[in-house]
Design a protein around this motif. Structure first.
Motif, PDB file in Angstrom:
ATOM      1  N   VAL A 207       0.920 -62.528  98.629  1.00 39.44           N
ATOM      2  CA  VAL A 207       2.353 -62.318  98.458  1.00 39.44           C
ATOM      3  C   VAL A 207       2.647 -62.260  96.959  1.00 39.44           C
ATOM      4  O   VAL A 207       2.464 -63.240  96.237  1.00 39.44           O
ATOM      5  N   ASP A 208       3.083 -61.103  96.499  1.00 40.13           N
ATOM      6  CA  ASP A 208       3.471 -60.891  95.107  1.00 40.13           C
ATOM      7  C   ASP A 208       4.959 -61.214  94.959  1.00 40.13           C
ATOM      8  O   ASP A 208       5.691 -61.378  95.940  1.00 40.13           O
ATOM      9  N   ASP A 209       5.410 -61.319  93.723  1.00 43.52           N
ATOM     10  CA  ASP A 209       6.810 -61.589  93.424  1.00 43.52           C
ATOM     11  C   ASP A 209       7.539 -60.258  93.286  1.00 43.52           C
ATOM     12  O   ASP A 209       7.261 -59.481  92.360  1.00 43.52           O
ATOM     13  N   SER A 210       8.483 -60.005  94.183  1.00 44.86           N
ATOM     14  CA  SER A 210       9.201 -58.730  94.140  1.00 44.86           C
ATOM     15  C   SER A 210      10.041 -58.574  92.880  1.00 44.86           C
ATOM     16  O   SER A 210      10.396 -57.457  92.496  1.00 44.86           O
ATOM     17  N   GLU A 211      10.366 -59.681  92.210  1.00 42.79           N
ATOM     18  CA  GLU A 211      11.154 -59.622  90.986  1.00 42.79           C
ATOM     19  C   GLU A 211      10.274 -59.525  89.738  1.00 42.79           C
ATOM     20  O   GLU A 211      10.781 -59.351  88.635  1.00 42.79           O
ATOM     21  N   ASN A 212       8.955 -59.644  89.927  1.00 45.64           N
ATOM     22  CA  ASN A 212       8.006 -59.511  88.816  1.00 45.64           C
ATOM     23  C   ASN A 212       6.673 -59.019  89.366  1.00 45.64           C
ATOM     24  O   ASN A 212       5.657 -59.708  89.291  1.00 45.64           O
ATOM     25  N   GLY A 242       6.487 -59.194 108.829  1.00 48.22           N
ATOM     26  CA  GLY A 242       7.819 -58.635 108.707  1.00 48.22           C
ATOM     27  C   GLY A 242       8.149 -57.988 107.381  1.00 48.22           C
ATOM     28  O   GLY A 242       9.287 -57.528 107.177  1.00 48.22           O
ATOM     29  N   SER A 243       7.178 -57.925 106.454  1.00 51.72           N
ATOM     30  CA  SER A 243       7.416 -57.328 105.141  1.00 51.72           C
ATOM     31  C   SER A 243       6.558 -56.079 104.972  1.00 51.72           C
ATOM     32  O   SER A 243       5.389 -56.066 105.375  1.00 51.72           O
ATOM     33  N   PRO A 244       7.097 -55.030 104.362  1.00 59.02           N
ATOM     34  CA  PRO A 244       6.310 -53.810 104.152  1.00 59.02           C
ATOM     35  C   PRO A 244       5.100 -54.074 103.254  1.00 59.02           C
ATOM     36  O   PRO A 244       5.182 -54.849 102.293  1.00 59.02           O
ATOM     37  N   ILE A 245       3.998 -53.429 103.571  1.00 59.51           N
ATOM     38  CA  ILE A 245       2.813 -53.514 102.725  1.00 59.51           C
ATOM     39  C   ILE A 245       3.005 -52.597 101.519  1.00 59.51           C
ATOM     40  O   ILE A 245       3.324 -51.412 101.673  1.00 59.51           O
ATOM     41  N   VAL A 246       2.822 -53.141 100.329  1.00 57.09           N
ATOM     42  CA  VAL A 246       2.958 -52.332  99.114  1.00 57.09           C
ATOM     43  C   VAL A 246       1.610 -51.819  98.632  1.00 57.09           C
ATOM     44  O   VAL A 246       1.537 -50.884  97.823  1.00 57.09           O
ATOM     45  N   PRO A 248      -2.914 -52.332 100.174  1.00 55.96           N
ATOM     46  CA  PRO A 248      -3.701 -53.016 101.203  1.00 55.96           C
ATOM     47  C   PRO A 248      -3.752 -54.531 100.991  1.00 55.96           C
ATOM     48  O   PRO A 248      -4.178 -55.020  99.950  1.00 55.96           O
ATOM     49  N   GLY A 249      -3.265 -55.264 101.991  1.00 52.45           N
ATOM     50  CA  GLY A 249      -3.301 -56.714 101.943  1.00 52.45           C
ATOM     51  C   GLY A 249      -2.276 -57.353 101.033  1.00 52.45           C
ATOM     52  O   GLY A 249      -2.384 -58.553 100.731  1.00 52.45           O
ATOM     53  N   ILE A 250      -1.253 -56.632 100.601  1.00 47.42           N
ATOM     54  CA  ILE A 250      -0.282 -57.164  99.636  1.00 47.42           C
ATOM     55  C   ILE A 250       1.144 -56.892 100.125  1.00 47.42           C
ATOM     56  O   ILE A 250       1.491 -55.756 100.454  1.00 47.42           O
ATOM     57  N   ILE A 251       1.961 -57.948 100.160  1.00 51.46           N
ATOM     58  CA  ILE A 251       3.392 -57.826 100.409  1.00 51.46           C
ATOM     59  C   ILE A 251       4.138 -58.509  99.257  1.00 51.46           C
ATOM     60  O   ILE A 251       3.513 -59.079  98.368  1.00 51.46           O
ATOM     61  N   GLU A 252       5.452 -58.442  99.284  1.00 53.49           N
ATOM     62  CA  GLU A 252       6.252 -59.027  98.204  1.00 53.49           C
ATOM     63  C   GLU A 252       7.392 -59.867  98.776  1.00 53.49           C
ATOM     64  O   GLU A 252       7.974 -59.515  99.798  1.00 53.49           O
ATOM     65  N   TYR A 253       7.680 -60.974  98.081  1.00 53.97           N
ATOM     66  CA  TYR A 253       8.849 -61.811  98.357  1.00 53.97           C
ATOM     67  C   TYR A 253       9.576 -62.080  97.044  1.00 53.97           C
ATOM     68  O   TYR A 253       8.935 -62.145  95.980  1.00 53.97           O
ATOM     69  N   PRO A 254      10.891 -62.331  97.075  1.00 53.72           N
ATOM     70  CA  PRO A 254      11.596 -62.817  95.882  1.00 53.72           C
ATOM     71  C   PRO A 254      11.363 -64.320  95.729  1.00 53.72           C
ATOM     72  O   PRO A 254      12.033 -65.138  96.366  1.00 53.72           O
ATOM     73  N   MET A 255      10.428 -64.701  94.901  1.00 51.54           N
ATOM     74  CA  MET A 255       9.917 -66.070  94.877  1.00 51.54           C
ATOM     75  C   MET A 255      10.974 -67.112  94.524  1.00 51.54           C
ATOM     76  O   MET A 255      11.126 -68.119  95.210  1.00 51.54           O
ATOM     77  N   ARG A 256      11.700 -66.894  93.446  1.00 56.39           N
ATOM     78  CA  ARG A 256      12.678 -67.899  93.024  1.00 56.39           C
ATOM     79  C   ARG A 256      13.859 -67.965  93.992  1.00 56.39           C
ATOM     80  O   ARG A 256      14.370 -69.041  94.293  1.00 56.39           O
ATOM     81  N   LYS A 257      14.295 -66.842  94.480  1.00 55.25           N
ATOM     82  CA  LYS A 257      15.420 -66.808  95.417  1.00 55.25           C
ATOM     83  C   LYS A 257      15.105 -67.617  96.670  1.00 55.25           C
ATOM     84  O   LYS A 257      15.987 -68.308  97.219  1.00 55.25           O
TER      85      LYS A 257
END
Length: 309
Positions: A207-212, A242-246, A248-257
């Motif tokens: 899970v990567d940070d969608s804001e960074n 429930g999150s789109p793959i950006v 292979p094997g990687i999605i994004e969330y807004p971590m701080r939010k």
């Protein structure tokens, strides 16, 4: 289609009160020992690293010291790297992956980085193989100012003095079958909302940070882990949990939010690992090794990408 039975605590559609939380807490059972599994391993590392107690949890008659492992050769000019595990205590390979990395690999970075490892952020939950703390709070949704979860608040205090200097933070997690059989149904019941069944990903993902977003960093970690265990494919909707793959094997969330652990610093490189120990294609040891591979790859990429290698 099977309609899931209502969660056995509370009234459907009604958020839990203190009474329901007390009922839930009374059902929690200690299955393993933080002292034996974690603290004894940390104690064995005292000749090689600085060991610090960064907090202490007092729950009823039980006390849990919160321990971190730090580089002995600490210099302000070195890049800071943070490794966390056991934010969700039931996610076993996160705890043991962090400890295994400390035992077998961390010394290779001595004098090159300022390393901080908090291997078991939630020891009460570790012993009970649970996601929440005794107040039915999820620490990994509680990393924010005036946090109601002492596990989260203590870790934030640990990094407060150097949070602006952290270059890389990797947080080690698991996704298990119990997410769907217990924890997500319990969450829905606690919050008084309908439980909507999900699909557990079969394999490792990040899970990567969608804001960074740092796609090259994430891909380097995926490439290292793919040598150890399989990477989770997309589901029929092209998603993971429930999150789109950006990638292979990687999605994004807004971590701080969301109040997630890897949002506690201003690190350029952050990621949350997720292994799947219940897969027929993996086993618990393989998951620990995958966590270690992820940590090493994350540190190596951050060093190389910033010219510190």
């Amino acid at each position: 289609m099977t309609i899931p039975a209502p969660y056995p605590i509370g009234t459907p559609g009604v958020p839990w009160s203190a009474d329901e939380i007390a009922t839930w807490l009374a059902k929690q059972t200690r299955h393993r020992s933080y002292q034996q599994d974690v603290l004894s391993v940390i104690d064995a590392l005292r000749s090689r690293y600085d060991i610090v107690e960064y907090g202490r949890l007092n729950y009823a008659s039980e006390t849990y010291p919160l321990m971190a492992i730090k580089s002995r050769e600490w210099r302000d000019e070195l890049p800071y790297m943070l490794v966390t595990g056991g934010v969700h205590g039931y996610e076993t390979s996160g705890v043991h992956g962090a400890l295994r990395f400390a035992e077998q690999h961390a010394s290779a970075y001595e004098g090159r980085i300022n390393l901080i490892i908090a291997p078991c952020v939630s020891p009460w939950a570790y012993e009970r193989i649970h996601r929440w703390n005794p107040h039915a709070l999820d620490p990994n949704r509680s990393f924010r100012e005036n946090s109601p979860a002492e596990e989260s608040a203590a870790l934030m205090r640990l990094v407060a003095d150097f949070r602006d200097s952290v270059l890389m933070h990797i947080d080690l997690h698991e996704t298990t079958d119990s997410d769907e059989s217990e924890f997500r149904p319990a969450l829905a019941a606690r919050d008084g909302v309908a439980y909507e069944p999900g699909e557990v990903p079969d394999g490792f993902y990040l899970v990567d940070d969608s804001e960074n977003p740092q796609p090259a960093f994430q891909q380097a970690v995926i490439a290292a882990v793919a040598k150890v265990t399989h990477i989770a494919p997309a589901d029929r909707n092209g998603q993971i949990i429930g999150s789109p793959i950006v990638a292979p094997g990687i999605i994004e969330y807004p971590m701080r939010k969301l109040g997630l652990c890897v949002g506690i610093t201003l690190a350029r490189y952050t990621t949350t690992t997720e292994v799947y120990p219940d897969s027929p294609r993996a086993n618990p040891e393989q998951c620990v090794v995958a966590q270690v591979a992820a940590v090493c790859a994350a540190i190596d990429f951050a060093l190389a990408d910033t010219g510190h290698s």
